[in-house]
Write an enzyme that holds these catalytic residues in place. Structure first.
Site, PDB file in Angstrom:
ATOM      1  N   LYS A   1       0.849  -1.201   0.000  1.00  0.00           N
ATOM      2  CA  LYS A   1       0.000   0.000   0.000  1.00  0.00           C
ATOM      3  C   LYS A   1       0.880   1.245   0.000  1.00  0.00           C
ATOM      4  CE  LYS A   1      -1.996   2.401   3.238  1.00  0.00           C
ATOM      5  NZ  LYS A   1      -1.767   3.734   2.634  1.00  0.00           N
TER       6      LYS A   1
ATOM      7  N   GLY B   1       7.620   4.944   7.832  1.00  0.00           N
ATOM      8  CA  GLY B   1       6.771   6.111   8.079  1.00  0.00           C
ATOM      9  C   GLY B   1       7.080   6.710   9.426  1.00  0.00           C
ATOM     10  N   SER B   2       6.080   7.332  10.025  1.00  0.00           N
ATOM     11  CA  SER B   2       6.300   8.048  11.280  1.00  0.00           C
ATOM     12  C   SER B   2       6.506   7.081  12.453  1.00  0.00           C
ATOM     13  CB  SER B   2       5.099   8.953  11.579  1.00  0.00           C
ATOM     14  OG  SER B   2       3.936   8.181  11.747  1.00  0.00           O
ATOM     15  N   THR B   3       7.218   7.532  13.448  1.00  0.00           N
ATOM     16  CA  THR B   3       7.446   6.723  14.649  1.00  0.00           C
ATOM     17  C   THR B   3       6.121   6.438  15.351  1.00  0.00           C
ATOM     18  OG1 THR B   3       9.737   7.386  14.933  1.00  0.00           O
ATOM     19  CG2 THR B   3       8.567   6.766  16.931  1.00  0.00           C
ATOM     20  N   GLU B   4       5.248   7.430  15.348  1.00  0.00           N
ATOM     21  CA  GLU B   4       3.942   7.278  16.004  1.00  0.00           C
ATOM     22  C   GLU B   4       3.168   6.090  15.389  1.00  0.00           C
ATOM     23  OE1 GLU B   4       1.446  10.586  15.110  1.00  0.00           O
ATOM     24  OE2 GLU B   4      -0.253   9.735  16.209  1.00  0.00           O
TER      25      GLU B   4
ATOM     26  N   GLY C   1       4.411   3.763  13.463  1.00  0.00           N
ATOM     27  CA  GLY C   1       5.239   2.555  13.603  1.00  0.00           C
ATOM     28  C   GLY C   1       4.965   1.841  14.919  1.00  0.00           C
TER      29      GLY C   1
ATOM     30  N   GLU D   1      10.875   1.085   9.733  1.00  0.00           N
ATOM     31  CA  GLU D   1      11.870   2.117   9.436  1.00  0.00           C
ATOM     32  C   GLU D   1      11.176   3.440   9.695  1.00  0.00           C
ATOM     33  OE1 GLU D   1      13.511   4.975   8.211  1.00  0.00           O
ATOM     34  OE2 GLU D   1      13.330   4.341   6.122  1.00  0.00           O
TER      35      GLU D   1
ATOM     36  N   CYS E   1      13.894  10.772   5.956  1.00  0.00           N
ATOM     37  CA  CYS E   1      14.009  10.241   7.315  1.00  0.00           C
ATOM     38  C   CYS E   1      15.391  10.485   7.899  1.00  0.00           C
ATOM     39  CB  CYS E   1      13.642   8.765   7.348  1.00  0.00           C
ATOM     40  SG  CYS E   1      14.536   7.791   6.143  1.00  0.00           S
TER      41      CYS E   1
ATOM     42  N   GLU F   1      10.933  15.678  14.938  1.00  0.00           N
ATOM     43  CA  GLU F   1      11.174  15.555  13.501  1.00  0.00           C
ATOM     44  C   GLU F   1      10.261  16.550  12.776  1.00  0.00           C
ATOM     45  OE1 GLU F   1       9.767  11.926  11.332  1.00  0.00           O
ATOM     46  OE2 GLU F   1      11.793  11.900  10.519  1.00  0.00           O
TER      47      GLU F   1
END
Ligand code: NAI
Ligand code: MG
Length: 503
Positions: A201, A254-257, A259, A276, A310, A407
């Site tokens: 996706k 994508g974002s840490t949130e 993830g 990642e 990133c 970030e």
């Protein structure tokens, strides 16, 4: 000073190939065919250089996702891909790489009008990089294997024991919008090399090149159901993929949130997970550097891809003896990085990907100003309909400010001075992230000493964001789990089975 405001940011006319891609019917690539969604919803494609809607694609429903997972499950279980001779799979993967390069111009333009990145950058970075992931991983096809191993606690001759490598299974792969084609290929290539099947996706902001990639994968002869490309939102379609009981592995960038959320959501079915995630990468400039070389280098470290990277070198730490010269040298790159429409051949930086990102980045800049940071360059937008932000350097910052801690994902660097090495290493590591870091120095000993002390998955010396398919890439701390690229990147898609036979 005002040169930036005289730039004509009118977008150029799209090529015929791109117009054709934009006019395609919104459909999903499932089980080797283009199919209609079970629902009627679509998502708009916007050109961030103009803010105008230029196309649309399917918003996948749960039913669509289930259909794609079922196709991938069947294609994995019946062995149509994993049991094909490696030589045949290798050839197909090279064919995909060749087709990507044959369509380089169209793909670079699609990426430019979808993400906002300069077409010239997409042509030299994203497209060849995408092809290289397939050709590199194709090279593993004849080299995947286990080993024989004598047991340790048993007499010799009693057992025949060996390990073998097997594909993990059905993969759900979710990618972001900053390098859409490159990331899609970075995900699909190792899955195919390992013998897995996949549902990919792309991000809801940028789905154009993933859909064209589906055409090319189809043309290369990859069997039906092995690669499925579904478009849609993350919290709906993406979430369904992550929780689906027939999916064995999730690979996310994508974002840490998100993830962290995905990691939690994948736990109930104990899927293999590689993540990642975000970064706030420090760049340390030592006193001995040649400023004329370093200033453009550390500028590129942050302004490339409008800072939507990133590994962006977003925290600059320059030794106090060179700090002023380095930031002045960076300010001299202002016209080079001045944002332009993505199809302007003179452009090195485009707009941000979306209105949302524009607001987010401007919000950070305003917060920095409120917190007392000084704006040495930029800090504003050049105006116009596109989502432009001028390249920005903030000084007089402190470690508590959100611009230093979080970030930003935009063309914004916070520049700080340091006096001693221990202090700068401590500051550089004072972050939840650990994706990458940079050191600029001519002193080889200092370079290696600092590299060993930085808590980051990748450290660059006298360069930045050099990423290669053969070299593992992964994050320390809250920047990720596992690795992509290289042998480790392939192994993330393999299980190891031990077989012991009593003789
Ligand atoms: P995001 O992490 O929400 O989106 C990335 C991908 O995840 C997209 O394909 C999205 O559809 C999908 N996704 C979102 N929610 C999901 C869920 N619940 N389950 C499954 N998939 C889901 O990132 P977003 O919102 O586009 O950007 C926000 C910030 O994230 C950026 O400002 C930036 O700081 C960071 N980011 C970092 C990236 C990186 O490469 N490390 C890439 C993109 C964003
Ligand atoms: Mg999001």
């Amino acid at each position: 000073m005002n040169e930036v405001t005289t730039i004509d940011r009118t977008q150029r006319e799209y090529s015929d190939a791109v117009k054709k891609a934009l006019a395609r019917k919104p459909q999903l690539y499932i089980n080797g065919e283009w199919v209609d969604s079970s629902g009627g919803e679509t998502i708009d494609v916007e050109d961030p250089s103009t803010g105008k809607v230029i196309s649309s694609f399917v918003e996948a429903t749960d039913k669509d996702i289930d259909r794609a997972v079922a196709a991938a499950r069947t294609a994995f279980d019946d062995g149509r891909w994993r049991n094909m001779p490696p030589v045949a799979r290798e050839k197909m993967m090279h064919k995909i790489a060749d087709l990507i390069l044959e369509h380089a111009d169209e793909l670079a333009e699609l990426e430019a009008i979808d993400v906002g990145k300069p077409k010239g950058m997409a042509a030299v970075i994203d497209v060849p990089g995408a092809a290289a992931h397939f050709s590199y991983m194709a090279g593993w096809l004849g080299k995947i294997g286990g080993e024989t191993q004598a047991p340790y606690s048993m007499p010799g001759g009693m057992m025949f024991a060996y390990t073998q490598k097997e594909p993990v299974g059905v993969c759900a792969q979710i990618v972001p919008w900053n390098f859409p084609l490159l990331m899609a290929c970075l995900k699909i290539a190792p899955a195919l090399a390992a013998g897995c099947t996949t549902i990919l996706k792309p991000a809801e902001q940028t789905s154009l090149t993933a859909l064209r990639l589906a055409d090319l994968i189809h043309e290369a002869g990859v069997p039906a159901g092995v690669v499925n490309i579904v478009t849609g939102y993350g919290h709906t379609g993406g979430d369904r993929m992550v929780k689906h009981p027939d999916v064995d592995k999730v690979a996310f960038t994508g974002s840490t949130e998100i993830g962290k959320l995905i990691n939690r959501n994948a736990t109930d079915t104990l899927k293999h997970v590689t993540l990642e995630l975000g970064g706030k990468s420090p760049v340390v400039v030592m006193p001995d550097v040649d400023v004329a070389e370093t200033a453009p280098g550390v500028s590129q470290a942050i302004f490339f891809n409008s800072g939507q990277v990133c590994v962006a070198g977003s925290r600059l730490y320059a030794h106090k003896s060179v700090f002023d010269k380095v930031v002045e040298g960076m300010a001299e790159t202002k016209d080079f990085w001045a944002p332009r429409a993505s199809l302007d051949p003179d452009g090195h930086m485009g707009p941000l990907v979306s209105k949302e990102q524009h607001e987010r980045v401007m919000g950070y800049i305003d917060a920095g100003k409120r917190d007392g940071a000084s704006v040495l360059m930029g800090g504003d937008t050049p105006g116009g309909d596109g989502y432009y932000v001028n390249p920005t350097i903030l000084t007089d910052v402190n470690p508590q400010m959100s611009v230093v801690r979080e970030e930003i994902f935009g063309p914004v660097v916070v520049a700080q001075r340091f006096e001693d090495l221990d202090e700068v290493v401590k500051d550089a590591n004072d972050t939840q992230y650990g994706l990458a870091a940079g050191v600029w120095t001519k002193n080889a000993s200092a370079a290696h000493q600092i590299a060993s002390k930085l808590k980051a998955g990748t450290v660059w010396v006298n360069c930045h964001a050099m990423i290669d398919p053969a070299l593992p890439f992964g994050g320390y701390k809250e920047s990720g789990i596992g690795h992509e690229q290289g042998r480790l990147g392939l192994e993330a898609y393999l299980e190891t089975k031990t077989v012991m036979m009593k003789l």
